[in-house]
Design an enzyme around this catalytic site. Sequence first.
Site, mmCIF file in Angstrom:
data_model
loop_
_atom_site.group_PDB
_atom_site.id
_atom_site.type_symbol
_atom_site.label_atom_id
_atom_site.label_comp_id
_atom_site.label_asym_id
_atom_site.label_seq_id
_atom_site.Cartn_x
_atom_site.Cartn_y
_atom_site.Cartn_z
ATOM 1 N N GLU A 183 19.280 18.141 -4.551
ATOM 2 C CA GLU A 183 19.906 17.080 -3.752
ATOM 3 C C GLU A 183 21.142 16.589 -4.485
ATOM 4 O OE1 GLU A 183 16.852 14.159 -2.944
ATOM 5 O OE2 GLU A 183 15.784 15.500 -1.609
ATOM 6 N N HIS A 187 22.147 5.632 2.743
ATOM 7 C CA HIS A 187 21.969 7.083 2.817
ATOM 8 C C HIS A 187 23.065 7.620 3.731
ATOM 9 C CE1 HIS A 187 20.272 11.032 3.290
ATOM 10 N NE2 HIS A 187 19.341 10.740 2.407
ATOM 11 N N GLN A 230 11.201 11.962 2.691
ATOM 12 C CA GLN A 230 11.315 13.348 3.147
ATOM 13 C C GLN A 230 11.558 14.308 1.997
ATOM 14 O OE1 GLN A 230 14.362 13.729 6.150
ATOM 15 N NE2 GLN A 230 13.243 12.510 7.651
ATOM 16 N N ARG A 273 25.392 10.193 -3.555
ATOM 17 C CA ARG A 273 25.286 9.479 -2.297
ATOM 18 C C ARG A 273 26.343 8.424 -2.028
ATOM 19 N NH1 ARG A 273 18.974 8.416 -1.485
ATOM 20 N NH2 ARG A 273 18.681 10.651 -1.390
ATOM 21 N N GLU A 293 9.869 0.054 -5.319
ATOM 22 C CA GLU A 293 11.230 -0.324 -4.913
ATOM 23 C C GLU A 293 11.546 -1.799 -5.127
ATOM 24 O OE1 GLU A 293 12.436 1.588 -1.303
ATOM 25 O OE2 GLU A 293 14.237 0.356 -1.118
ATOM 26 N N SER A 333 0.820 -1.221 0.000
ATOM 27 C CA SER A 333 0.000 0.000 0.000
ATOM 28 C C SER A 333 0.851 1.267 0.000
ATOM 29 C CB SER A 333 -0.943 -0.023 1.207
ATOM 30 O OG SER A 333 -0.181 -0.102 2.401
ATOM 31 N N ALA A 343 3.596 2.878 -5.087
ATOM 32 C CA ALA A 343 3.441 2.028 -6.272
ATOM 33 C C ALA A 343 2.095 1.310 -6.228
ATOM 34 C CB ALA A 343 4.592 1.023 -6.355
ATOM 35 N N ARG A 395 21.151 4.952 -7.427
ATOM 36 C CA ARG A 395 19.962 5.784 -7.681
ATOM 37 C C ARG A 395 20.230 7.255 -7.389
ATOM 38 N NH1 ARG A 395 15.513 7.568 -4.167
ATOM 39 N NH2 ARG A 395 16.767 6.733 -2.476
ATOM 40 N N HIS A 423 19.362 2.153 2.930
ATOM 41 C CA HIS A 423 18.244 3.051 2.618
ATOM 42 C C HIS A 423 17.382 2.553 1.470
ATOM 43 C CE1 HIS A 423 16.241 6.920 2.375
ATOM 44 N NE2 HIS A 423 16.620 7.093 1.115
HETATM 45 P P1 FAD Z 1 6.515 1.015 0.119
HETATM 46 O O1 FAD Z 1 6.064 2.408 0.201
HETATM 47 O O2 FAD Z 1 7.611 0.620 1.034
HETATM 48 O O3 FAD Z 1 5.268 0.073 0.400
HETATM 49 C C1 FAD Z 1 5.448 -1.306 0.563
HETATM 50 C C2 FAD Z 1 4.130 -1.926 0.969
HETATM 51 O O4 FAD Z 1 4.198 -3.336 0.838
HETATM 52 C C3 FAD Z 1 3.719 -1.673 2.400
HETATM 53 O O5 FAD Z 1 2.343 -1.411 2.414
HETATM 54 C C4 FAD Z 1 3.981 -3.005 3.097
HETATM 55 O O6 FAD Z 1 3.159 -3.250 4.204
HETATM 56 C C5 FAD Z 1 3.638 -3.941 1.971
HETATM 57 N N1 FAD Z 1 4.210 -5.279 2.114
HETATM 58 C C6 FAD Z 1 5.516 -5.640 2.156
HETATM 59 N N2 FAD Z 1 5.624 -6.973 2.263
HETATM 60 C C7 FAD Z 1 4.373 -7.471 2.286
HETATM 61 C C8 FAD Z 1 3.829 -8.765 2.407
HETATM 62 N N3 FAD Z 1 4.598 -9.854 2.534
HETATM 63 N N4 FAD Z 1 2.486 -8.905 2.408
HETATM 64 C C9 FAD Z 1 1.669 -7.835 2.311
HETATM 65 N N5 FAD Z 1 2.135 -6.573 2.206
HETATM 66 C C10 FAD Z 1 3.473 -6.398 2.198
HETATM 67 N N6 FAD Z 1 12.465 8.329 -2.406
HETATM 68 C C11 FAD Z 1 12.318 9.470 -3.112
HETATM 69 O O7 FAD Z 1 12.157 9.424 -4.336
HETATM 70 N N7 FAD Z 1 12.331 10.665 -2.475
HETATM 71 C C12 FAD Z 1 12.507 10.795 -1.136
HETATM 72 O O8 FAD Z 1 12.494 11.885 -0.604
HETATM 73 C C13 FAD Z 1 12.699 9.616 -0.389
HETATM 74 N N8 FAD Z 1 12.904 9.683 0.953
HETATM 75 C C14 FAD Z 1 12.978 8.515 1.663
HETATM 76 C C15 FAD Z 1 13.089 8.597 3.051
HETATM 77 C C16 FAD Z 1 13.085 7.445 3.815
HETATM 78 C C17 FAD Z 1 13.226 7.527 5.301
HETATM 79 C C18 FAD Z 1 12.972 6.189 3.171
HETATM 80 C C19 FAD Z 1 12.956 4.932 3.974
HETATM 81 C C20 FAD Z 1 12.884 6.110 1.800
HETATM 82 C C21 FAD Z 1 12.882 7.272 1.031
HETATM 83 N N9 FAD Z 1 12.773 7.220 -0.360
HETATM 84 C C22 FAD Z 1 12.647 8.378 -1.072
HETATM 85 C C23 FAD Z 1 12.566 5.950 -1.048
HETATM 86 C C24 FAD Z 1 11.060 5.790 -1.320
HETATM 87 O O9 FAD Z 1 10.337 6.259 -0.220
HETATM 88 C C25 FAD Z 1 10.689 4.351 -1.561
HETATM 89 O O10 FAD Z 1 11.547 3.776 -2.495
HETATM 90 C C26 FAD Z 1 9.262 4.270 -2.106
HETATM 91 O O11 FAD Z 1 8.389 4.956 -1.254
HETATM 92 C C27 FAD Z 1 8.853 2.812 -2.217
HETATM 93 O O12 FAD Z 1 7.484 2.776 -2.515
HETATM 94 P P2 FAD Z 1 6.797 1.367 -2.746
HETATM 95 O O13 FAD Z 1 5.388 1.653 -3.065
HETATM 96 O O14 FAD Z 1 7.606 0.592 -3.694
HETATM 97 O O15 FAD Z 1 6.947 0.614 -1.345
HETATM 98 C C1 SIN Z 2 16.322 12.292 1.262
HETATM 99 O O1 SIN Z 2 15.397 13.059 1.516
HETATM 100 O O2 SIN Z 2 17.505 12.527 1.470
HETATM 101 C C2 SIN Z 2 15.979 10.981 0.657
HETATM 102 C C3 SIN Z 2 15.766 11.167 -0.774
HETATM 103 C C4 SIN Z 2 15.783 9.851 -1.464
HETATM 104 O O3 SIN Z 2 16.027 8.812 -0.869
HETATM 105 O O4 SIN Z 2 15.572 9.883 -2.676
#
Ligand code: FAD
Ligand code: SIN
Length: 523
Positions: free
Chosen positions: A113, A241, A46, A288, A373, A12, A15, A384, A349
């Site tokens: 950045e 990170h 963030q 990075r 991701e 959730s 993506a 990245r 990270h």
């Molecule tokens: P997620 O948002 O991680 O969602 C994964 C989902 O899968 C969750 O709902 C989880 O519960 C679910 N899930 C996992 N395993 C299972 C399972 N077995 N069964 C059911 N559900 C499951 N990127 C940027 O571009 N800009 C930023 O500023 C940035 N800042 C960041 C700061 C932090 C602290 C972090 C940790 C990451 C940051 N990133 C940033 C990276 C970015 O946030 C992530 O790569 C992106 O949000 C991933 O989105 P996603 O939808 O792929 O996965």
């Molecule tokens: C950050 O805000 O430094 C994270 C950005 C990112 O992971 O892309």
Amino acid sequence: MQKKVDFLVIGSGLAGLSYALKVADYGKVCILTKTNIEETNTRYAQGGIASVTYEPDSYEKHIKDTLVAGAGLCDEEIVKIVVREAPSRIQELIDIGAEFDKKNNGEYDLAKEGGHSEHRILHHKDNTGNEIERVLIECVKKHKNIEILEYHFAIDIITQHHLGYTVIKHQPDIICFGVYALNMQTNNIETILAKITYMATGGIGNVYHITTNPTIATGDGIAMAHRARAIIENMEFVQFHPTSLYNPNERPSFLITEAMRGFGGILKTIDGHEFMHKYDKRGSLAPRDIVARAIDNEMKIRGEDFVYLDVTHCNSNELIAHFPNIYEKCLSLDIDITKQYIPVVPAAHYTCGGIKVDNNGKTTINNLFAGGECACTGLHGANRLASNSLLEAVVFAHRSAELSTNIFKEINYNEKIPDWNDEGTSLPEEMILITQEFKELQQIMTNYVGIVRSNLRIKRAFDRLELLFKETEMLFDCSTVSVKICELRNAISIGYVILKTAKRRRESRGLHYNIDFPKQLIT
Ligand code: FAD
Ligand code: SIN
């Protein structure tokens, strides 16, 4: 009873929710998420989301910056697609209510950045992910075709393997029929059949000891796809990170956004000396991988546990207005960032690798798509560029949704899928074994396959992991299924794939730095 849906979305975050919203007008959607809908990596983002918005920025510049960061391993066609489709996808987020900060003149306040040649990061203060997640959750909750199953843990993708056939690695005709999922409230394992399954399970940070990722990030989707024999790529490229808050007992580590360095923050040793120019002429705003390695090196040669980020010279009011959450967080630890340096350490990270997908997010398994991701699209290559991952998630969710809605009507459910086979599994899980093995895994990965690697460290980690793998498989085979044992099993698989790819790469490149294949650390 088996549930049947047109589109099954696992995850959730940005993506999963973006894809769900886009396919929901065409058929029945079910979103599985392993805790509550909000708890995702997305929510913690963030810095923001990268996109070309105003001149003098241009697509060419964003493409070039992405390719340079990716150290020769990006898929150039994919980079062009993502950069050029960015403004339309971001406009859609704005249209459903996402707010990005603006300047007094009404223009977007774009941040910069590491590795970006222009200001191009749209952001919502220092909690952009939370803002995006907020609007998406509002929309999916309102859509009548979307069912959200919280506290449902996906255990395994269902393929021909579950019908008794032998499935071999990378076989072209593997089909995904849905998933087996543990309902964490009833402890029942449910069979969910889907015409199309969209894997959006996020990152792998918890394979390492220090990580910015919340505890949900255990690489489940990549591990499930690996077990189902999908192609997994580029897993050696784990991004650390450079600046997470040094607060040893806190998990996950609180991120100090790179945008703070874009705002003027300078990295310093504990005795107050700037050191980044020794490593790269771009100083604290170098990409990075370079900054993380430089900090790691400084900490090791000086025998210190952290370095400092100094923002005390920045305008205090502006600093607090831009980074209110970081200001509050640090203040809660008695650090006033307008007057005191912030102690920081690198933390695991982001995974640049993942489930290999094509330019529509299709994996090598039929009817299985992956995004965000957990997918490897070719955008990031060996490293990245900051703020390109939220962008990748939203661009590929759109592409996958377009193809999925075109093909799903041609796909039939498989009516012969058996329920989960739990024969011979009676032992209650041994929590001490699970927690100890998880800690061991994190220590091995952090110490041997972290920011700096060597052939010997990789081999040692491999040998240790083999034992952990065997022990965990044995435990899994005789235990009743639980989230903890599944997560351990998945995290060990991820460690194994990282090691396998790290071992295979006979060079240092991007995020994979092996001292046995030296390249100049000091430029
Ligand atoms: P997620 O948002 O991680 O969602 C994964 C989902 O899968 C969750 O709902 C989880 O519960 C679910 N899930 C996992 N395993 C299972 C399972 N077995 N069964 C059911 N559900 C499951 N990127 C940027 O571009 N800009 C930023 O500023 C940035 N800042 C960041 C700061 C932090 C602290 C972090 C940790 C990451 C940051 N990133 C940033 C990276 C970015 O946030 C992530 O790569 C992106 O949000 C991933 O989105 P996603 O939808 O792929 O996965
Ligand atoms: C950050 O805000 O430094 C994270 C950005 C990112 O992971 O892309």
